[in-house]
Motif scaffolding. Structure first.
Motif, PDB file in Angstrom:
ATOM      1  N   VAL A 172       9.385   7.128  -6.299  1.00  0.00           N
ATOM      2  CA  VAL A 172       9.732   5.853  -6.919  1.00  0.00           C
ATOM      3  C   VAL A 172      10.735   5.096  -6.059  1.00  0.00           C
ATOM      4  N   PHE A 173      11.747   5.804  -5.537  1.00  0.00           N
ATOM      5  CA  PHE A 173      12.756   5.168  -4.682  1.00  0.00           C
ATOM      6  C   PHE A 173      12.095   4.535  -3.459  1.00  0.00           C
ATOM      7  N   VAL A 174      11.233   5.309  -2.790  1.00  0.00           N
ATOM      8  CA  VAL A 174      10.574   4.805  -1.588  1.00  0.00           C
ATOM      9  C   VAL A 174       9.656   3.632  -1.933  1.00  0.00           C
ATOM     10  N   ALA A 175       8.971   3.727  -3.085  1.00  0.00           N
ATOM     11  CA  ALA A 175       8.075   2.635  -3.485  1.00  0.00           C
ATOM     12  C   ALA A 175       8.850   1.345  -3.719  1.00  0.00           C
ATOM     13  N   VAL A 176       9.983   1.426  -4.393  1.00  0.00           N
ATOM     14  CA  VAL A 176      10.793   0.237  -4.638  1.00  0.00           C
ATOM     15  C   VAL A 176      11.311  -0.341  -3.317  1.00  0.00           C
ATOM     16  N   ALA A 177      11.734   0.543  -2.419  1.00  0.00           N
ATOM     17  CA  ALA A 177      12.205   0.075  -1.117  1.00  0.00           C
ATOM     18  C   ALA A 177      11.086  -0.613  -0.342  1.00  0.00           C
ATOM     19  N   GLY A 193       0.815  -1.204   0.000  1.00  0.00           N
ATOM     20  CA  GLY A 193       0.000   0.000   0.000  1.00  0.00           C
ATOM     21  C   GLY A 193       0.848   1.252   0.000  1.00  0.00           C
ATOM     22  N   VAL A 194       1.917   1.250   0.783  1.00  0.00           N
ATOM     23  CA  VAL A 194       2.818   2.398   0.809  1.00  0.00           C
ATOM     24  C   VAL A 194       3.515   2.565  -0.546  1.00  0.00           C
ATOM     25  N   ALA A 195       3.912   1.429  -1.147  1.00  0.00           N
ATOM     26  CA  ALA A 195       4.566   1.502  -2.463  1.00  0.00           C
ATOM     27  C   ALA A 195       3.621   2.073  -3.513  1.00  0.00           C
ATOM     28  N   ALA A 196       2.366   1.598  -3.514  1.00  0.00           N
ATOM     29  CA  ALA A 196       1.395   2.128  -4.471  1.00  0.00           C
ATOM     30  C   ALA A 196       1.193   3.621  -4.252  1.00  0.00           C
ATOM     31  N   ALA A 197       1.092   4.022  -2.981  1.00  0.00           N
ATOM     32  CA  ALA A 197       0.938   5.443  -2.678  1.00  0.00           C
ATOM     33  C   ALA A 197       2.160   6.236  -3.127  1.00  0.00           C
ATOM     34  N   GLY A 198       3.355   5.666  -2.935  1.00  0.00           N
ATOM     35  CA  GLY A 198       4.572   6.353  -3.343  1.00  0.00           C
ATOM     36  C   GLY A 198       4.675   6.540  -4.847  1.00  0.00           C
ATOM     37  N   LEU A 199       4.167   5.578  -5.598  1.00  0.00           N
ATOM     38  CA  LEU A 199       4.206   5.680  -7.053  1.00  0.00           C
ATOM     39  C   LEU A 199       3.185   6.678  -7.589  1.00  0.00           C
ATOM     40  N   VAL A 200       2.050   6.800  -6.909  1.00  0.00           N
ATOM     41  CA  VAL A 200       0.927   7.561  -7.464  1.00  0.00           C
ATOM     42  C   VAL A 200       0.739   8.930  -6.811  1.00  0.00           C
ATOM     43  N   LEU A 201       0.764   8.991  -5.489  1.00  0.00           N
ATOM     44  CA  LEU A 201       0.326  10.197  -4.805  1.00  0.00           C
ATOM     45  C   LEU A 201       1.203  11.427  -5.032  1.00  0.00           C
TER      46      LEU A 201
END
Length: 408
Positions: free
Chosen positions: A247-252, A146-154
């Motif tokens: 993107v970096f945070v989402a991948v992590a 959920g955090v990764a999806a949010a990081g990619l989109v929000l």
């Protein structure tokens, strides 16, 4: 043989938790846009970040009691649907009053709490002990997903549409997943208590379960130190663009999801939830101290610590949930998981504003170095020596000599 349906139920639970997590834990990705739009201080925006977790905090035990009484599917669907509608209302209205936005986020968190209370109990009912650590690890990937999806989109949506309107997409996901839960997430078959049989005694008569809660709560602090401030640190301190940092945070976070599965599988293999949890506490303290050192000396080291911390600081979460449910037993697992979530969210609610103040008056290095005290304390608090013998080990001991993988 257990029904193959358990994997479909697990998938529905993961989808529901992912959607709820995108709302509850996606707000940090709006921090740069919120500050630019409204001129908020880091401490003020920390209150906004903490609002959904405050909603979780006040509702988790109550949802757990409901789940213990009526089952998992209906409470989970109703709460998730309410979370989606409230968040959607916030996105559509985009109120100018920060107080109104905070109240709506708190209410959305109250709805999302139903998923936290119910989805873990679903797994305990559908999966045997040999698969339970792995299944709970998979379920726990929902938060980083959920955090990764949010990081990619929000961050991108917030830059284009505004910070609060960006929440419309996770709101839609919550409503859709509520429908999926109704269709797929059947309550597990359970043997009813015989007439006249006394209800199981409270697991809180022993100190073991409270110590698990306490250790797990301490281990939330490093998790939220990394997740709440990593994007802000990369943008403000390292000069990254919000999109690149997202993107970096989402991948992590995706790597963190893999870490949760691996730790669950590890606990199944060694026949213990708490021994791996203690080792991960040691690693969490180390990664926070490395970040602090990197912030003082070389930014690349701090960035690497963020990447490692996104995996290490979340890997223990499924272990604590599995241990809690196993120690509590079926009759108490909903309430015990509610208490587990509540203790975690006390820390999760306080961490962003408190760390925001500390970092604001000192530095990131000082804030993260202080945060490292929590996992150091968790090393002592985790009740490894008092962990109950796993069911599979006890069963094999009763049947005969232990197998090659048996025994604590």
């Amino acid at each position: 043989m257990r029904s193959r349906r358990r994997w479909a139920v697990l998938a529905a639970g993961v989808a529901a938790q992912t959607a709820a997590s995108a709302v509850v834990y996606g707000v940090p990705f709006l921090v740069p846009s919120l500050r630019d739009e409204r001129g908020l201080s880091l401490a003020a925006v920390g209150v906004v970040v903490a609002a959904p977790t405050l909603g979780l905090l006040v509702a988790l035990i109550a949802w757990g009691a409901v789940v213990d009484r009526v089952g998992e599917r209906l409470p989970m669907a109703l709460g998730l649907g309410a979370c989606g509608l409230l968040t959607g209302g916030l996105a559509l209205l985009a109120p100018s009053s920060l107080t109104v936005a905070v109240v709506l986020l708190v209410l959305a968190g109250i709805g999302a709490a139903s998923v936290n209370a119910a989805s873990g109990r679903l797994i305990m009912g559908w999966f045997d002990v040999e698969e339970r650590g792995l299944a709970m690890g998979i379920r726990q990937t929902a938060q980083p997903l959920g955090v990764a999806a949010a990081g990619l989109v929000l961050p991108t949506l917030a830059a284009r549409e505004g910070s609060l309107p960006a929440l419309g997409w996770p709101a839609i996901a919550c409503v859709v997943c509520a429908v999926v839960v109704v269709i797929v997430a059947v309550d597990p078959p359970r043997t009813p208590r015989a007439a006249g049989e006394a209800p199981p005694a409270s697991p809180y008569r022993s100190a073991v379960l409270p110590r698990v809660h306490a250790a797990s709560a301490l281990l939330v602090l490093p998790q939220f130190a990394v997740s709440a401030f990593s994007l802000e640190y990369l943008v403000r301190e390292q000069g990254w663009s919000p999109g690149a940092a997202g993107v970096f945070v989402a991948v992590a976070q995706l790597a963190g999801a893999g870490g949760r599965i691996a730790s669950g599988w590890w606990s199944d293999r060694v026949g213990s939830r708490l021994r791996p949890m203690r080792l991960l506490a040691i690693a969490s303290a180390g990664v926070l101290l490395v970040f602090a050192l990197g912030d003082l000396t070389l930014g690349l080291v701090a960035v690497a610590a963020i990447a490692a911390g996104s995996v290490i600081t979340v890997a223990d979460n499924g272990l604590a949930f599995t241990a809690t449910a196993e120690i509590a037993g079926t009759a108490w697992s909903g309430r015990a998981l509610g208490v587990q979530n509540t203790t975690q969210n006390i820390v999760a609610t306080a961490a962003p504003p408190v760390l925001g103040v500390i970092i604001g008056v000192s530095s990131y290095a000082a804030g993260f170095a202080l945060a490292a005290l929590a996992p150091l304390a968790a090393i002592i608090v985790t009740p490894v020596a008092s962990e109950p013998v796993p069911e599979r080990v006890a069963a094999r001991a009763a049947a005969g000599p232990a197998g090659p993988d048996g025994g604590d």
